[in-house]
Scaffold this motif. Sequence first.
Motif, PDB file in Angstrom:
ATOM      1  N   ASN A 205       0.752  -1.195  -0.034  1.00  0.00           N
ATOM      2  CA  ASN A 205       0.038  -0.028   0.017  1.00  0.00           C
ATOM      3  C   ASN A 205       0.880   1.317  -0.030  1.00  0.00           C
ATOM      4  O   ASN A 205       0.525   2.196  -0.577  1.00  0.00           O
ATOM      5  CB  ASN A 205      -0.783   0.063   1.177  1.00  0.00           C
ATOM      6  CG  ASN A 205      -1.805   1.105   1.546  1.00  0.00           C
ATOM      7  OD1 ASN A 205      -2.781   1.252   0.432  1.00  0.00           O
ATOM      8  ND2 ASN A 205      -1.629   2.021   2.183  1.00  0.00           N
ATOM      9  N   TYR A 209       0.713   3.965  -3.012  1.00  0.00           N
ATOM     10  CA  TYR A 209       0.313   5.282  -2.790  1.00  0.00           C
ATOM     11  C   TYR A 209       1.477   6.486  -2.174  1.00  0.00           C
ATOM     12  O   TYR A 209       1.131   7.580  -2.376  1.00  0.00           O
ATOM     13  CB  TYR A 209      -0.994   5.192  -1.759  1.00  0.00           C
ATOM     14  CG  TYR A 209      -2.100   4.360  -2.318  1.00  0.00           C
ATOM     15  CD1 TYR A 209      -2.770   4.956  -3.746  1.00  0.00           C
ATOM     16  CD2 TYR A 209      -2.336   3.165  -1.919  1.00  0.00           C
ATOM     17  CE1 TYR A 209      -3.775   3.932  -4.007  1.00  0.00           C
ATOM     18  CE2 TYR A 209      -3.258   2.540  -2.126  1.00  0.00           C
ATOM     19  CZ  TYR A 209      -4.143   2.752  -3.409  1.00  0.00           C
ATOM     20  OH  TYR A 209      -4.989   2.208  -3.917  1.00  0.00           O
ATOM     21  N   ALA A 252     -10.202   1.876  -1.802  1.00  0.00           N
ATOM     22  CA  ALA A 252      -9.066   2.515  -2.826  1.00  0.00           C
ATOM     23  C   ALA A 252      -9.595   2.714  -4.259  1.00  0.00           C
ATOM     24  O   ALA A 252      -9.260   3.511  -5.152  1.00  0.00           O
ATOM     25  CB  ALA A 252      -7.983   1.277  -2.875  1.00  0.00           C
ATOM     26  N   SER A 256      -9.441   7.053  -3.745  1.00  0.00           N
ATOM     27  CA  SER A 256      -7.801   6.533  -3.677  1.00  0.00           C
ATOM     28  C   SER A 256      -7.092   7.843  -3.520  1.00  0.00           C
ATOM     29  O   SER A 256      -7.423   8.915  -3.936  1.00  0.00           O
ATOM     30  CB  SER A 256      -7.336   5.831  -5.006  1.00  0.00           C
ATOM     31  OG  SER A 256      -6.041   5.737  -5.133  1.00  0.00           O
ATOM     32  N   ARG A 257      -5.801   7.712  -2.906  1.00  0.00           N
ATOM     33  CA  ARG A 257      -5.079   8.760  -2.590  1.00  0.00           C
ATOM     34  C   ARG A 257      -4.542   9.267  -4.188  1.00  0.00           C
ATOM     35  O   ARG A 257      -3.966  10.348  -4.364  1.00  0.00           O
ATOM     36  CB  ARG A 257      -3.913   8.282  -1.877  1.00  0.00           C
ATOM     37  CG  ARG A 257      -4.324   8.137  -0.338  1.00  0.00           C
ATOM     38  CD  ARG A 257      -2.885   8.277   0.512  1.00  0.00           C
ATOM     39  NE  ARG A 257      -2.501   6.800   0.699  1.00  0.00           N
ATOM     40  CZ  ARG A 257      -1.586   6.331   1.488  1.00  0.00           C
ATOM     41  NH1 ARG A 257      -0.496   7.403   1.623  1.00  0.00           N
ATOM     42  NH2 ARG A 257      -1.315   5.286   1.868  1.00  0.00           N
ATOM     43  N   ASN A 258      -4.480   8.412  -5.078  1.00  0.00           N
ATOM     44  CA  ASN A 258      -4.107   8.808  -6.259  1.00  0.00           C
ATOM     45  C   ASN A 258      -5.314   8.236  -7.499  1.00  0.00           C
ATOM     46  O   ASN A 258      -5.038   6.787  -7.672  1.00  0.00           O
ATOM     47  CB  ASN A 258      -2.678   8.102  -6.753  1.00  0.00           C
ATOM     48  CG  ASN A 258      -2.273   8.767  -8.021  1.00  0.00           C
ATOM     49  OD1 ASN A 258      -2.885   9.025  -9.232  1.00  0.00           O
ATOM     50  ND2 ASN A 258      -1.033   8.770  -8.173  1.00  0.00           N
TER      51      ASN A 258
END
Length: 304
Positions: A205, A209, A252, A256-258
């Motif tokens: 993870n 990310y 996610a 998601s962080r991206n």
Amino acid sequence: MIYMIAIIIILILIIVFQNIKIHSISSNIEKVIKGNFNERIRIHDNNKIVKNLIINLNRLLDEFQKIVSQNKQYEEDRKKMISNISHDFRTPLTSMLGYVEMLKNDASLSHNERMEYLEVINIKGEVLRGLIEEFFSLAKFDSEDIALNPKRLNVTEIIRQCVLSFLKDFETKGIELALKLPNEDIFIEVDENAIYRILQNLIANSLKYGEGGKVIGVSLSEETHDIVIEIWDKGKGIPEEDIPYIFKRLYAVDKSRNSNLKGSGLGLTIVKKLVEKHSGTISVSSKPYEKTVFKVRLPKTHKS
């Protein structure tokens, strides 16, 4: 005689008022049955028994509303999950079938090109197998069909071995590894496969990310009754308002962080379930581009 008439009139009025209240209560409940889940009984009565009845009926309606809301959310999550499962499976399958078609029909391909295509098919196949394993694992968790086999293990050595398995990924992405382990090995009672899965999912993870921060840290410390594992990165981080939801399945995929990164969204959900199976806890804190930390706390002795 006059007093007798007065008493009868008073009794009749009490019965009438009580009937009106009962009718009102019945009307409120009927509205709830028809779908108005915000409806509540709003009748004031000095009779303690009636007052308690109204309070308890409203509590019952509150609980009913919660159940309806939870069922609605569960149904939405189920539909979303089916949609994402279809998408996640379709993507590698489509790619694999495309390369298989080229291998079958394009006679002009050189040996090197054929080997390259086979390697792509192999990679996509591994991705697909990983997705299937994650969905299968979550299904087993939901059905309480997971049995752990805890035994006394050297968790320090397990962390070393797990980190070693990611060294090529660190090197390829130009990420510095900050490993902090105690001088003396720490032993705890834990399921070996579960602890590996927890570590692998959390490190993967961070690689996915947090690679923008170019450093990933793994540390182990010991307290009186617990051990504490921290895995951190200095990447984009997690918005504060999203932190309560990151262990929720499909997070996610949806938040998601991206947004350019893809995943099943089940990795952290599985980690949390495995940690809790060991009577442990997992928490996260995040300051974007400073430090995002996943902290796992596990008891030294497994509790059934």
